[in-house]
Write a protein that holds these residues in place. Structure first.
Motif, mmCIF file in Angstrom:
data_model
loop_
_atom_site.group_PDB
_atom_site.id
_atom_site.type_symbol
_atom_site.label_atom_id
_atom_site.label_comp_id
_atom_site.label_asym_id
_atom_site.label_seq_id
_atom_site.Cartn_x
_atom_site.Cartn_y
_atom_site.Cartn_z
ATOM 1 N N ASP A 9 43.753 32.377 -51.550
ATOM 2 C CA ASP A 9 43.126 32.086 -50.266
ATOM 3 C C ASP A 9 43.742 32.897 -49.136
ATOM 4 N N ASP B 144 34.183 34.899 -44.158
ATOM 5 C CA ASP B 144 33.640 33.560 -43.972
ATOM 6 C C ASP B 144 32.922 33.502 -42.631
ATOM 7 N N THR C 11 33.907 30.655 -40.235
ATOM 8 C CA THR C 11 35.192 30.879 -39.584
ATOM 9 C C THR C 11 35.069 31.973 -38.540
ATOM 10 N N LEU D 21 35.151 22.496 -38.700
ATOM 11 C CA LEU D 21 35.590 23.321 -39.835
ATOM 12 C C LEU D 21 34.407 23.879 -40.612
ATOM 13 N N MET E 90 34.078 25.255 -44.460
ATOM 14 C CA MET E 90 35.399 25.179 -45.088
ATOM 15 C C MET E 90 35.619 23.816 -45.746
ATOM 16 N N THR F 219 40.994 19.292 -48.595
ATOM 17 C CA THR F 219 40.704 20.570 -47.937
ATOM 18 C C THR F 219 41.957 21.316 -47.501
ATOM 19 N N LEU F 220 42.824 20.652 -46.750
ATOM 20 C CA LEU F 220 43.965 21.359 -46.167
ATOM 21 C C LEU F 220 45.034 21.697 -47.189
ATOM 22 N N GLY G 136 43.674 24.532 -49.142
ATOM 23 C CA GLY G 136 43.184 25.616 -48.304
ATOM 24 C C GLY G 136 44.278 26.597 -47.958
ATOM 25 N N VAL H 18 42.140 28.352 -43.213
ATOM 26 C CA VAL H 18 41.611 26.989 -43.086
ATOM 27 C C VAL H 18 42.525 26.152 -42.199
ATOM 28 N N LYS H 19 43.822 26.252 -42.433
ATOM 29 C CA LYS H 19 44.767 25.460 -41.642
ATOM 30 C C LYS H 19 44.802 25.927 -40.192
#
Length: 440
Positions: free
Chosen positions: A152, A298, A301, A382, A385, A411-412, A415, A419-420
């Protein structure tokens, strides 16, 4: 199965859920699944139901090799899968799941090469993995962009090594096998001799072609068939260097690696002397380069952080302009009445790197679960995501604490930095005082 150590246990179908089809390979299909007990996603390579005994043995040999060379730059193997697929008993390998595909898919999706800092890191990580592989007396023999997988955070790991010769021996000659994908375009000139036995110099040559792909963002000899490559490569033809900087150290390294004389090619330990120097030079720009690439890959994002990209100097670029791209963030002016910072971007957001944001999210997990109330608003920001199934589960939870726990676990936790960092930005927007009180 005996090729695996006692530490590697079988993984049954009852342990896996949320199966998703990823793609097909020479041995069968690859799926993404969530391990119920471990709590994270894995990749499962499933054998076709019509595989022969040599192919089945080769799959387990691959698992054994992967276990033998387990390290930071080689894909981890977790065990052998034994269970049902569509009601039929099947076998396969359970491996580490790499969330961003491969170098091949990265170059395809970008439409060109990555920014130079990321190029230098990819080159170095592949060299580290290959050096470790060779130190364990194993050859790869199939080093190409599709066999360099990405996490990731766009860190690279080697996959599918040690299969090239086995696959060829199970086919009617090796031309049919070579034509799968474009493996033959990464073969050294001596390997087109039918009596050739692979040596370490084989991998060095493939690495040189791989470097060219990462450096240019292109496929070597895109219109050439096997017969033409087999004819031209032994007499000295190589990928075109017209659009590359002839003085670049990475270009010099790739030329040494694809030298026609195997004895002139550098070992991977020697390659590390070059790649480590280049990576050290570009290392400060890596986080910004990774963030830029991830936002381009993405759209959700990218749209969410468009204003951030503009403030720190990430402009939209066409694939043709990648070579001249400066990935270092621009220095920003201090906010003033005449030159305001956009409402959705705080000064902290501008100056704080994505890695520091991710660290804050990890370090403050317990506190955030306790105090955050606008969980659904943050989750909605988000976007894609958060998986639709996860979104529904979060929404169904009765309390904010339960919603936050689920968001972290589904998710986190799995991720990456992007993502974070996106979570941090949404958190800063909806709970600015809380972030400030926690040291953000």
């Amino acid at each position: 199965m005996a090729l695996l150590s006692h530490k590697t246990k079988p993984v049954g179908g009852e342990n896996l859920e949320n199966w998703e089809f990823v793609g097909k390979g020479g041995f069968g299909s690859v799926y993404k699944a969530r391990h119920k007990d471990w709590g994270f996603d894995v990749a499962v390579k499933i054998l076709r139901d019509d595989v022969s005994l040599p192919e089945e043995s080769a799959l387990f040999a691959e698992a054994g090799h992967m276990e033998k060379v387990s390290c930071e730059y080689v894909l981890r193997v977790y065990g052998i899968y034994q269970g049902l697929i569509q009601g039929l008993p099947r076998q396969g390998i359970v491996m580490e799941f790499m969330g961003k595909g491969s170098v091949q898919s990265l170059l395809r999706d970008l439409g060109g090469p990555p920014p130079q800092p990321l190029v230098s890191r990819l080159a170095h990580q592949v060299a580290l993995g290959m050096n470790f592989l060779h130190s364990r007396k194993l050859l790869h023999c199939d080093l190409k962009p599709s066999n360099v997988l990405l996490s990731d955070d766009l860190n690279a790991k080697l996959a599918d090594f040690g299969l090239c010769r086995v696959s060829a021996s199970a086919s009617d000659g090796n031309r049919e096998t070579e034509l799968i994908g474009y493996t033959f375009k990464f073969k050294p000139p001596e390997a087109f001799d039918t009596s050739y036995e692979p040596r370490r110099a084989f991998d060095s040559y493939s690495y040189g072609i791989l470097l060219w792909c990462i450096f240019t963002g292109k496929e070597p000899y895109p219109a050439a068939e096997y017969s033409l490559v087999a004819l031209k490569v032994p007499i000295g033809d190589r990928p075109c260097l017209k659009d590359t900087d002839q003085k670049a150290e990475l270009v010099d390294l790739m030329k040494k690696c694809w030298d026609g004389d195997p004895s002139n090619r550098p070992t991977f330990k020697e390659c590390l002397g070059v790649t480590e120097k280049l990576f050290s030079m570009h290392r400060p720009g890596v986080p910004a380069a990774v963030y830029q690439v991830l936002t381009k890959l993405d759209p959700a994002t990218s749209n969410q952080h468009q204003s951030i990209n503009e403030v720190v100097g990430f402009s939209s670029q066409t694939p043709e302009s990648h070579d001249s791209m400066d990935c270092r963030p621009m220095k920003t002016k201090s906010p003033s009445v005449q030159d305001p910072v956009p409402d959705e971007v705080s000064v902290y957001t501008i100056t704080m790197s994505p890695e520091k944001k991710a660290k804050f999210v990890d370090d403050k997990r317990a506190d955030l679960i306790q105090v955050i109330s606008e969980v659904m608003a943050i989750t909605e920001e988000l976007g894609d995501m958060v998986h639709s199934e996860t979104y529904a589960l979060i929404k169904a939870k009765p309390t904010s604490m339960e919603k936050m726990r689920l968001l972290y676990s589904r998710t986190l936790r799995s991720g990456g930095i992007a993502v974070k960092a996106a979570f941090f930005d949404a958190l800063k927007k909806h709970h600015p005082k809380t972030v400030e009180q926690l040291g953000g």
